[in-house]
Structure formats: C-alpha cells, structure tokens
Design an enzyme around this catalytic site. Structure first.
Site, mmCIF file in Angstrom:
data_model
loop_
_atom_site.group_PDB
_atom_site.id
_atom_site.type_symbol
_atom_site.label_atom_id
_atom_site.label_comp_id
_atom_site.label_asym_id
_atom_site.label_seq_id
_atom_site.Cartn_x
_atom_site.Cartn_y
_atom_site.Cartn_z
ATOM 1 N N ASP A 51 14.377 50.455 34.007
ATOM 2 C CA ASP A 51 15.571 51.250 34.205
ATOM 3 C C ASP A 51 16.665 50.442 33.451
ATOM 4 O O ASP A 51 16.684 49.217 33.184
ATOM 5 C CB ASP A 51 16.112 51.471 35.422
ATOM 6 N N TYR A 109 7.707 42.204 41.002
ATOM 7 C CA TYR A 109 9.349 42.348 40.791
ATOM 8 C C TYR A 109 9.952 41.376 41.530
ATOM 9 O O TYR A 109 9.384 41.029 42.899
ATOM 10 C CB TYR A 109 9.818 43.770 41.127
#
Lengths: 244, 244
Positions: A51, A109
């Site tokens: 994103d 992540y």
C-alpha cells in the site's frame, strides 16, 4: 526469458506499489525505466502489491523479455535511472515456472513502533507512536494468538474481493530495538488487504487494555471487521522478505 | 528560577544544536519560541551541543527566568509553536546548583548503521550504510577496546580547542536490530568533538579488515587523529540520554 528482480524501497513518497493513472508508484517508476532501457513496455509482476507508504527491505518481482540480458548491467542501469528511494538489489534469470506471486510460500512483515507520551522525532522517521501507557508485555503475550491457520476475515479491510480468507501465520513476536522502540515481526503464507496493520491495531488495543489477549480467538471466530482494532498507519510497515 | 527542559529532535534539517547566524539550529528555534512566549530573550544551556544532522532521543537543557512558570503549560505552548521535528518532552523546576552541562555525569549515544551491497531505502531514513563484506563480529569484539579511561586525542576532530582529552567510556557494544541493521551504543563521562563518529569509523575499518582489534590500543596511545578511522556521517548518530 524470465527474470527475477529483488527490489528495496522506501514507500513514503509513493502511492503504493501498483500502477495507477496519474499517481507515482513503485511499479510505475520501475516499468518506466525498464521501458527507457529496452525501448518497449515490460510489465513487472510482484509477489504482492504494498500500500501507499509501505516500504520493503526485499520485495520480489519477475518480468519476461525475449532478449538474453546482462543482469548486473541492467540492475546498474536501472539504479542509475531510478530515484534513490527505489533500489534494484539484483536480477537473475529463472525458469518460466517461477512466478513472483503464485510461487511465493512465505512472507515476513515488520511493523516499527514506539511508545511515547509525545512524538519522538528521530523515531518518527520510520516508526509509529502507539501512545503512552501501552503495556508492551501484554502485546508481546498476545502475538501468539494469531499464530496458526485461521479465517482472518475480521482482520481484512472490508473493501476486498478476495474470497478465501484463510491464512496461516507461522510466527509472530515483538522485538525491542531501543528505549520504547519495538518491531512486530510476522511471517505467514500470505496476508489479506491491511491484515498486518489491523493485527497491529488490535495488539495496540490489547496493550491499552481495551481488549484482552483472550479476545483474539473471539474476534477471529466472529469474522467481523468491526471487532478488531483500527488499521494502523502504513509508515511503520515494511515487507522484510518473500520466500519461495 | 531555574528550569530543566528535556527535548527530543530529529537533526536532519538543522545546522546542529548551537545558535549560528543565518542558520536554522535547534537552540535557535527553541529560544525564538521561548522569546515569543515570554516576550524576552531567554538563553538555554544544553548538556552539550550536537552537530549538524545529529538527533537526540532525550537532550537536556536548562534556562533561568524570574517568573514562576507553569511547566506543563509552557511545554505545551512550545510544542504548539515549534516544528514537529523538535519536541519538548517535559520541563521541571530545579535548584540553581543544577547545570545542564557541568552537572552531567554520563551520556549515552547510539549510532544506527547497516551492512548493504547497495543502499536499503527504508534503512536510509535513519541509518548509515557501512558497505558490504564488513565483518560485524570483529566490530562487536572491538567495542571493548574503547572501554576505560583513555586519552582520546586520536579520536577527536583536529580543529578543537579542548585541552584535556581524557574521557572514560563505561560501556560500548553493538546490538542487532534487524537483517543487517545494527546500532553501536556507547556510554561515557563525556565525548570530544566528533568522537563517537570517529570511533564508529574506526570500528568500520576493523570490520573491513583495514585495521585489527589490537590496533585500538596503538591508535589511542599514538594520540594522532591520522591513525584512527574516518568521521562517519552524522545521520546515524543519536544522543540517547544524559545522566546527572
């Protein structure tokens, strides 16, 4: 010929990875410079888009081109053309059965955050302030609640078209990096839209005492986005690596 | 009345702490806004100036003012007026025998760095690339070579007027923060001009095999700046805390 390209970027100044008309994106910048080098449009396929504002230490893409290219030279040319906040780490030839997205097995992540009464400007460069009085020990304890194979519907942005929301989390923990500075590290076979940022928001709620560690199971089984925490800012989120 | 003020800043956009004509400095910004609040010039005294580009998690200053001020209110006013990259953490009344500089007993600095073939854009936000092939284990081992009371003339910028160059280092070590990401942490009773950055440059030379761990003692006793490593960039350097 198919080529695997490992890239690294600071997402701060981009509207995410994926091409969008009239917006500056990571994919857009790389495809523009690949086009400048090879004098034709070469689409790149990523392991998964990130994103707006999300960074990557090591993101994986592939692209196809008829020519037999000199990988190191192309990587150098690209790095000379690209802005400094997008770097090509390396390029190598792979078989056609390799696919950056479909062949990926695991992703890790990291989410960088700190606990501050006010903002700490040095930490603000790369981490998110989760507020004061947050109980980090409760957050650490809660991480294991996400490990395993679960339906993560409650931890997925509502505007998603993905049908199968089962994902397996292999590992989740929080590491201390400094005075009140931490990172949440999570590895799974895949992640839904905003999933890490919503998990992070839920961990913060637990640290603030708004939710309990025991609530995680209930939130998961509710499959309802309304029950999980807020979507934390993209700034602290970094794709660490993709495994194949 | 004397007041102790704890401040935090990202030094990226400033020409260091200390006031300089025609340059934007941390001290200059704070004194300007203190002046706006109290309608007179109130000089602040710091534990020690930091160079251009150096940040602080917690820096200590003091200032004197005749009025009995409401510390929390003044801190809030200052934070409302100051740019976001300078924050007042708190203000409290202290005795006149407290002096931000002369009363300080210990300081801890952190230096954020990473080992990369090319730059890693996310790490570039706050850390310095020390290059590829650097042996981090040798660097870790070398840290203890600086601990103790030494004449640090060889680790001081040559353009300094300070006469006594004896300083005691209590602790020095390297922590791993992530994939190829580290911080060097050093605590001492005081630091000479550029001392941490030159120690860091010497550690990098050791990691690159240009110098050996055993060389540290020789460099110290030479008292010659030419024998130590280069002054590393200011970006990775952060004043963590000052103890009194």
């Amino acid at each position: 010929m198919r080529y695997l390209m490992r890239i690294s970027y600071d997402g701060t100044n981009y509207s995410g990875f994926q091409c969008q008309s009239n917006k500056t994106t990571i994919q857009g910048e790389i495809e523009k410079e690949l086009g400048n080098i090879f004098k034709k449009h070469i689409p790149i396929v990523t392991s998964g888009r990130t994103d707006a504002g999300v960074s990557a230490l090591s993101q994986i893409c592939h692209f196809d081109i008829d020519d037999d290219i000199e990988c190191n030279k192309v990587a150098s040319y690209l790095n000379a053309l690209l802005p400094r906040d997008i770097r090509i780490l390396d390029i190598k030839k792979v078989d056609y059965d390799f696919h950056a997205r479909y062949s990926s097995k695991k992703k890790t992540y990291e989410y960088y955050f700190y606990i501050g009464h006010d903002i700490i400007p040095f930490y603000e460069k790369f981490a998110v302030n989760v507020g004061y009085g947050v109980d980090i020990d409760k957050m650490k304890l809660a991480c294991s609640g996400f490990v395993g194979l679960h339906d993560f519907s409650a931890f997925c942005a509502s505007n998603t078209s993905v049908k199968d929301k089962n994902r397996e989390i292999y590992e989740a923990y929080i590491d201390q990096l400094g005075d009140n500075l931490y990172k949440f590290v999570v590895t799974g076979n895949g992640f839904l839209y905003n999933m890490v940022r919503i998990i992070m928001g839920t961990l913060v709620d637990i640290g603030m005492g708004k939710k309990s560690v025991e609530d995680i199971g209930k939130i998961l089984s509710s499959r309802d986005r309304k029950n999980s925490g807020k979507t934390m800012p993209s700034k602290g989120l970094v794709l660490k690596k993709v495994l194949y």
